[in-house]
Design a protein around this motif. Sequence first.
Motif, PDB file in Angstrom:
ATOM      1  N   GLU A  93       0.840  -1.211   0.000  1.00 20.03           N
ATOM      2  CA  GLU A  93       0.000   0.000   0.000  1.00 20.03           C
ATOM      3  C   GLU A  93       0.870   1.255   0.000  1.00 20.03           C
ATOM      4  N   LYS A  97       1.007   4.052  -2.900  1.00 17.54           N
ATOM      5  CA  LYS A  97       0.769   5.469  -2.604  1.00 17.54           C
ATOM      6  C   LYS A  97       1.923   6.320  -3.120  1.00 17.54           C
ATOM      7  N   LYS A 101       1.761   9.109  -5.977  1.00 16.70           N
ATOM      8  CA  LYS A 101       2.215  10.472  -5.683  1.00 16.70           C
ATOM      9  C   LYS A 101       3.252  10.914  -6.720  1.00 16.70           C
TER      10      LYS A 101
END
Length: 122
Positions: A93, A97, A101
């Motif tokens: 995860e 992320k 980003k």
Amino acid sequence: MTQGKSSSNRVTGIGTFTGTKPVGAMPTKATEEDGLKRKELELKRLKEKEEEAARKREKYLKAKAEEQKQEHETRAKRALAQRTLITKQHTEEQKQKLENKEEKSARLKQKIQAENQEKAEK
């Protein structure tokens, strides 16, 4: 009158009238030794039976302890596998992320660059 008659109230075959047992054969030394040997054998059998019960009890307790140990190890392995899976999922995860980003940042950078180039061309 009493000379010719036999007495009919006479009891025969009884040792005494006191109720005690007639004196029989006294126990001999061999009989006493046999009795002692029987008692010793009985005590020996009883002791062996108690020892066997103690061995069985010890074997049962050892098996039970081993079973509990195995169950504990199984639970510990399962818990470790669960923690490892959760950690792996968390890492994935975080990685996703970070990638999102970076991707968003790259698109924003590209957009700004395109706008700057457009301004420069005007």
